[in-house]
Design a protein around this motif. Structure first.
Motif, PDB file in Angstrom:
ATOM      1  N   PRO A   1      31.291  17.360  35.627  1.00  0.00           N
ATOM      2  CA  PRO A   1      32.582  17.203  36.062  1.00  0.00           C
ATOM      3  C   PRO A   1      32.685  16.710  37.518  1.00  0.00           C
ATOM      4  CG  PRO A   1      31.758  19.623  35.422  1.00  0.00           C
ATOM      5  CD  PRO A   1      30.653  18.647  35.595  1.00  0.00           C
ATOM      6  N   GLY A   2      31.728  16.477  37.873  1.00  0.00           N
ATOM      7  CA  GLY A   2      31.915  15.724  39.464  1.00  0.00           C
ATOM      8  C   GLY A   2      32.254  16.578  40.721  1.00  0.00           C
ATOM      9  N   VAL A   3      31.958  17.721  40.567  1.00  0.00           N
ATOM     10  CA  VAL A   3      32.243  18.763  41.761  1.00  0.00           C
ATOM     11  C   VAL A   3      31.022  19.203  42.346  1.00  0.00           C
ATOM     12  CG1 VAL A   3      33.090  20.874  42.262  1.00  0.00           C
ATOM     13  CG2 VAL A   3      34.464  19.401  41.236  1.00  0.00           C
ATOM     14  N   ARG A   4      29.859  19.573  41.368  1.00  0.00           N
ATOM     15  CA  ARG A   4      28.757  20.053  41.978  1.00  0.00           C
ATOM     16  C   ARG A   4      27.785  18.984  41.725  1.00  0.00           C
ATOM     17  NH1 ARG A   4      29.767  25.339  38.872  1.00  0.00           N
ATOM     18  NH2 ARG A   4      29.868  26.953  40.544  1.00  0.00           N
ATOM     19  N   GLY A   5      26.945  19.046  42.873  1.00  0.00           N
ATOM     20  CA  GLY A   5      25.763  18.217  42.870  1.00  0.00           C
ATOM     21  C   GLY A   5      24.330  18.857  43.334  1.00  0.00           C
ATOM     22  N   LEU A   6      23.106  17.801  43.425  1.00  0.00           N
ATOM     23  CA  LEU A   6      21.960  18.250  43.802  1.00  0.00           C
ATOM     24  C   LEU A   6      21.413  17.139  44.616  1.00  0.00           C
ATOM     25  CD1 LEU A   6      19.467  20.120  43.909  1.00  0.00           C
ATOM     26  CD2 LEU A   6      18.558  18.974  41.782  1.00  0.00           C
ATOM     27  N   ILE A   7      21.132  17.406  45.808  1.00  0.00           N
ATOM     28  CA  ILE A   7      20.767  16.363  46.517  1.00  0.00           C
ATOM     29  C   ILE A   7      19.047  16.687  46.859  1.00  0.00           C
ATOM     30  CG2 ILE A   7      20.218  16.039  49.096  1.00  0.00           C
ATOM     31  CD1 ILE A   7      23.227  15.447  49.311  1.00  0.00           C
ATOM     32  N   VAL A   8      18.157  15.869  47.010  1.00  0.00           N
ATOM     33  CA  VAL A   8      16.915  16.023  47.193  1.00  0.00           C
ATOM     34  C   VAL A   8      16.479  15.109  48.398  1.00  0.00           C
ATOM     35  CG1 VAL A   8      14.368  15.634  46.386  1.00  0.00           C
ATOM     36  CG2 VAL A   8      16.058  16.537  44.789  1.00  0.00           C
ATOM     37  N   TRP A   9      16.154  16.060  49.396  1.00  0.00           N
ATOM     38  CA  TRP A   9      15.974  15.301  50.953  1.00  0.00           C
ATOM     39  C   TRP A   9      14.292  15.113  51.114  1.00  0.00           C
ATOM     40  CZ3 TRP A   9      19.762  19.030  51.699  1.00  0.00           C
ATOM     41  CH2 TRP A   9      20.982  18.381  52.316  1.00  0.00           C
TER      42      TRP A   9
ATOM     43  N   SER B   1       7.262  15.513  52.244  1.00  0.00           N
ATOM     44  CA  SER B   1       7.577  16.421  51.542  1.00  0.00           C
ATOM     45  C   SER B   1       8.900  16.452  51.012  1.00  0.00           C
ATOM     46  CB  SER B   1       7.231  18.074  52.077  1.00  0.00           C
ATOM     47  OG  SER B   1       6.120  18.067  52.467  1.00  0.00           O
ATOM     48  N   PHE B   2       9.543  17.098  50.132  1.00  0.00           N
ATOM     49  CA  PHE B   2      10.843  17.101  49.398  1.00  0.00           C
ATOM     50  C   PHE B   2      11.490  18.524  49.326  1.00  0.00           C
ATOM     51  CE2 PHE B   2       8.473  13.527  48.127  1.00  0.00           C
ATOM     52  CZ  PHE B   2       9.113  12.749  47.953  1.00  0.00           C
ATOM     53  N   GLN B   3      12.878  18.434  49.672  1.00  0.00           N
ATOM     54  CA  GLN B   3      13.470  19.837  49.406  1.00  0.00           C
ATOM     55  C   GLN B   3      14.660  19.538  48.726  1.00  0.00           C
ATOM     56  OE1 GLN B   3      14.111  22.305  52.935  1.00  0.00           O
ATOM     57  NE2 GLN B   3      14.327  24.156  51.506  1.00  0.00           N
ATOM     58  N   GLY B   4      15.084  20.346  47.619  1.00  0.00           N
ATOM     59  CA  GLY B   4      16.383  19.991  46.908  1.00  0.00           C
ATOM     60  C   GLY B   4      17.479  21.131  47.433  1.00  0.00           C
ATOM     61  N   LYS B   5      18.566  20.813  47.351  1.00  0.00           N
ATOM     62  CA  LYS B   5      19.628  21.603  47.553  1.00  0.00           C
ATOM     63  C   LYS B   5      21.050  21.430  46.801  1.00  0.00           C
ATOM     64  CE  LYS B   5      20.799  24.690  50.914  1.00  0.00           C
ATOM     65  NZ  LYS B   5      20.057  25.919  50.952  1.00  0.00           N
ATOM     66  N   MET B   6      21.659  22.641  46.323  1.00  0.00           N
ATOM     67  CA  MET B   6      22.846  22.506  45.647  1.00  0.00           C
ATOM     68  C   MET B   6      23.942  22.159  46.384  1.00  0.00           C
ATOM     69  SD  MET B   6      22.607  22.411  42.190  1.00  0.00           S
ATOM     70  CE  MET B   6      21.975  23.176  40.833  1.00  0.00           C
TER      71      MET B   6
ATOM     72  N   ILE C   1      30.240  16.471  51.613  1.00  0.00           N
ATOM     73  CA  ILE C   1      29.426  17.248  50.979  1.00  0.00           C
ATOM     74  C   ILE C   1      29.167  18.630  51.518  1.00  0.00           C
ATOM     75  CG2 ILE C   1      26.964  17.451  50.126  1.00  0.00           C
ATOM     76  CD1 ILE C   1      28.393  15.600  48.329  1.00  0.00           C
ATOM     77  N   MET C   2      29.337  19.632  50.823  1.00  0.00           N
ATOM     78  CA  MET C   2      29.022  20.989  51.351  1.00  0.00           C
ATOM     79  C   MET C   2      27.999  21.468  50.814  1.00  0.00           C
ATOM     80  SD  MET C   2      31.510  21.275  53.610  1.00  0.00           S
ATOM     81  CE  MET C   2      31.568  23.018  53.990  1.00  0.00           C
ATOM     82  N   LEU C   3      27.052  22.202  51.652  1.00  0.00           N
ATOM     83  CA  LEU C   3      25.645  22.651  51.256  1.00  0.00           C
ATOM     84  C   LEU C   3      25.805  24.128  50.585  1.00  0.00           C
ATOM     85  CD1 LEU C   3      23.220  21.527  54.103  1.00  0.00           C
ATOM     86  CD2 LEU C   3      23.951  20.440  52.161  1.00  0.00           C
ATOM     87  N   GLY C   4      25.334  24.359  49.392  1.00  0.00           N
ATOM     88  CA  GLY C   4      25.335  25.659  48.891  1.00  0.00           C
ATOM     89  C   GLY C   4      24.120  26.328  49.350  1.00  0.00           C
ATOM     90  N   ASN C   5      24.187  27.705  48.658  1.00  0.00           N
ATOM     91  CA  ASN C   5      22.999  28.612  48.823  1.00  0.00           C
ATOM     92  C   ASN C   5      21.833  28.330  47.903  1.00  0.00           C
ATOM     93  OD1 ASN C   5      24.444  29.942  51.142  1.00  0.00           O
ATOM     94  ND2 ASN C   5      25.431  31.071  49.577  1.00  0.00           N
ATOM     95  N   LEU C   6      21.882  27.693  46.961  1.00  0.00           N
ATOM     96  CA  LEU C   6      20.889  27.609  45.818  1.00  0.00           C
ATOM     97  C   LEU C   6      20.140  26.291  46.095  1.00  0.00           C
ATOM     98  CD1 LEU C   6      19.727  28.852  43.411  1.00  0.00           C
ATOM     99  CD2 LEU C   6      21.323  27.209  41.944  1.00  0.00           C
ATOM    100  N   GLY C   7      18.643  26.632  46.039  1.00  0.00           N
ATOM    101  CA  GLY C   7      17.646  25.421  46.317  1.00  0.00           C
ATOM    102  C   GLY C   7      16.614  25.546  46.289  1.00  0.00           C
ATOM    103  N   THR C   8      15.425  24.752  46.646  1.00  0.00           N
ATOM    104  CA  THR C   8      14.191  24.985  46.106  1.00  0.00           C
ATOM    105  C   THR C   8      13.122  25.006  47.547  1.00  0.00           C
ATOM    106  OG1 THR C   8      13.600  22.500  46.641  1.00  0.00           O
ATOM    107  CG2 THR C   8      14.395  23.073  44.444  1.00  0.00           C
ATOM    108  N   ASP C   9      12.319  25.415  47.303  1.00  0.00           N
ATOM    109  CA  ASP C   9      11.260  25.658  48.235  1.00  0.00           C
ATOM    110  C   ASP C   9      10.661  24.246  48.801  1.00  0.00           C
ATOM    111  OD1 ASP C   9      11.243  28.574  48.417  1.00  0.00           O
ATOM    112  OD2 ASP C   9       9.764  28.680  47.112  1.00  0.00           O
TER     113      ASP C   9
END
Length: 591
Positions: free
Chosen positions: A461-469, A474-479, A493-501
């Motif tokens: 739908p083009g509203v949520r996304g996933l960024i991997v920095w 190393s890498f870290q993902g963030k919704m 882009i606004m950062l959410g709470n859900l992400g990876t280690d």
């Protein structure tokens, strides 16, 4: 009934014969009750076991898909059939251990009887104050709550490892890797009862999935152009009512700045929606004021999209003060099937239910094309990367049109507003969106502009996304959530709470559906990690030699392409070959 159902019934009858001989064999040896209480307890337990086995057989013969929309077949039986979960009240003479074990089973059945049986395990005072619907904590598969007792069995501590916690609106809440729950017990009328416990319930993974189902509620985007799905876990007993309660209460936090919410209802009536046959009838309270016909139409469309997501419902009516509101359209628009684009023999090919063959011939491409990306259903905006330095628009039977030039261009993403997203993966914070009028915007990423972005994936739908920095090596993902202007232009882009280690390596990122994104991690044991909105995170072993993920695969099954060009799907916990010879396959998002 199929052979598998018959086999399950045979096993059930065999197990029932064993339990008739010793119904307590699998429960351990409880504190010995009186002779009369023991006899009555055995009879009640056997009756409960028999009912549960009958329910299991019924469910095995009449199971239906849990997600929709479904326009054919019967109503999902779990939404109406209380036999799917049964429990008995406390047995006289039960020990504290037995009482708490039975209480857990009663909680598992609580959504079917409004926790009436579960409350019987509490003292009279606690019975009135306990609020079980506050939240549900779900334990890891194949685990249960472990209880330890102290102070002469008057205090019990339950410990478990959760995989999910949702509040009463089906929205995911934070939890620790190890959770502890304190129960206090007291004698009332000569019987042990629970005198103190936290609000909410703790369920095994199996019990949760028997009692709850994941469905979407729908909100309008901030410019009222597109409906955005917001997944929730809701009790099966009355899915429509719980969905509309969630809709009129609050969206998931990450959507708040990106959507338009309907006016909230302070006190939601218990009969907000009723279902007769295949029709859902919504009666809006008179306290809900709609300021214009446009607002009414939008609300009607939200309600219909939300309720048609429930199996068995194919018609929705809305009324207020006993007067039917006019249906803004006679019937839902037909859903177009997904299209796949890919590269085969140096050409861009297309596969769909209505058309298959060459989309753009090799002689028209004028260079190496990678990552052909179809636009959302109903659009004609397909893009690709040419030579790693050009974002081009693909046109059927014509030469590609250059939209943007750069270096190390990221895999493109196309949103319903007509913006194609890319950027230089080697430049910190470089995130670019381009439309078919050659307008270029650089999207701001607060708190993340100093890191390189090797991967960015946008939900359908083009509203949520996933960024991997990329952070060092190393890498870290963030919704994230996309914030747009009034005309749909992406702003930041606004950062959410859900992400990876922190991850050691990432080779591919893609959305699987509108609520789940996948990350492919190579290594000695390659794996795929799933980040889910308001649901379980997950991980499993990747197919051997997986090279990259396939965006928006049909049916929500994770797909990859391996080093031999085979496309494989993760279906029923195993990998199956789905096709060969097509590179960079990508499907349209379904929204």
């Amino acid at each position: 009934m199929n052979w598998l159902s018959a086999k399950r019934q045979h096993r059930g009858r065999k197990l029932l014969r064993t339990w008739r001989e010793d119904p307590f064999a699998s429960l351990g040896k409880p504190t010995a009750p009186s002779k009369t209480g023991k006899s009555r307890g055995r009879k009640r337990l056997c009756l409960g076991i028999l009912s549960a086995l009958l329910a299991f057989s019924v469910a095995a013969c009449a199971s239906l898909p849990e997600s929709g929309p479904v326009h054919q077949g019967q109503v999902d039986p779990d939404s109406r059939n209380p036999l799917a979960q049964l429990a008995s009240g406390p047995i006289d003479g039960s020990s504290p251990e037995k009482l708490l074990a039975d209480f857990q089973q009663a909680c598992a059945a609580g959504t079917y009887d409004d926790y009436g049986i579960a409350r019987q395990f509490l003292t009279s005072g606690t019975r009135r104050s306990w609020q079980p619907q506050t939240q549900v904590t779900v334990l890891k598969p194949k685990t249960e709550l472990k209880l330890t007792f102290a102070d002469g069995s008057k205090v019990a501590t339950g410990s478990g490892q959760p995989v999910l916690r949702v509040n009463k609106l089906g929205i995911r809440q934070s939890f620790r890797q190890e959770e502890t729950i304190k129960y206090e017990l007291a004698k009332e009328g000569g019987q042990w009862r629970i005198s103190s416990l936290p609000h909410g319930v703790v369920l095994t993974n199996t019990a949760f999935k028997n009692a709850y189902s994941q469905r979407n509620v729908y909100y309008w985007s901030s410019d009222h152009r597109f409906l955005i799905p917001d997944p929730r876990w809701v009790p099966r007993k009355n899915i429509p009512q719980y969905l509309l309660t969630a809709l009129f209460s609050a969206p998931t936090h990450d959507l708040e700045d990106a959507i338009s919410t309907p006016e909230s209802i302070t006190k939601i009536p218990s009969n907000l929606v009723t279902v007769q046959g295949r029709k859902a009838m919504v009666e809006l309270p008179d306290t809900l004021r709609m300021r214009s016909e446009t607002e009414m139409i939008r609300l009607y469309q939200q309600l219909r999209a939300t309720l048609l997501d429930v199996a068995g419902i194919d018609e929705v009516t809305v009324s207020q003060n006993g007067k039917a509101l006019p249906d803004p359209s006679e019937q839902p628009a037909p859903v177009k099937k997904q299209t796949m684009l890919g590269i085969k023999n140096g050409e861009v090919i297309e596969e769909s239910d209505t058309r298959s063959g060459v989309f753009t011939a090799a002689q028209d491409l004028a260079g190496e094309i990678t990552w052909p990306t179809p636009g959302p259903v109903g659009t004609d905006f397909q893009v690709a990367i040419r030579g790693g330095t050009e974002l081009v628009r693909l046109q059927r039977g014509k030469a590609p049109q250059v939209l943007y030039r750069g270096k190390n261009l990221r895999i493109p993403q196309v949103d319903p507003w007509g913006w194609a997203w890319t950027g230089d993966a080697s430049i910190p914070g470089d995130l670019v969106a381009v439309n078919n009028h050659f307008q270029v915007v650089r999207v701001k990423i607060p708190e993340g502009e100093k890191w390189k972005i090797p991967f960015f994936a946008l939900s359908s739908p083009g509203v949520r996304g996933l960024i991997v920095w990329q952070v060092g090596y190393s890498f870290q993902g963030k919704m994230v959530t996309v914030i747009r202007g009034e005309d749909g232009t992406p702003i930041q882009i606004m950062l959410g709470n859900l992400g990876t280690d922190i991850l050691s390596e990432v080779t591919s990122v893609a959305w699987i559906d509108s609520s789940r994104a996948a990350i492919l991690q190579p290594g000695a044991t390659p794996k795929i990690q799933i980040l889910a909105i308001n649901s379980y995170d997950d991980s499993f072993e990747a197919a051997p030699e997986s090279q990259y993920l396939v965006p928006n695969p049909p049916n929500g099954d994770v797909q990859v392409v391996n080093d031999r060009g085979a496309r494989l799907g993760h279906i029923q916990q195993s990998w199956r070959v789905l096709g060969n010879g097509v590179s960079y396959p990508a499907f349209t998002g379904t929204g």
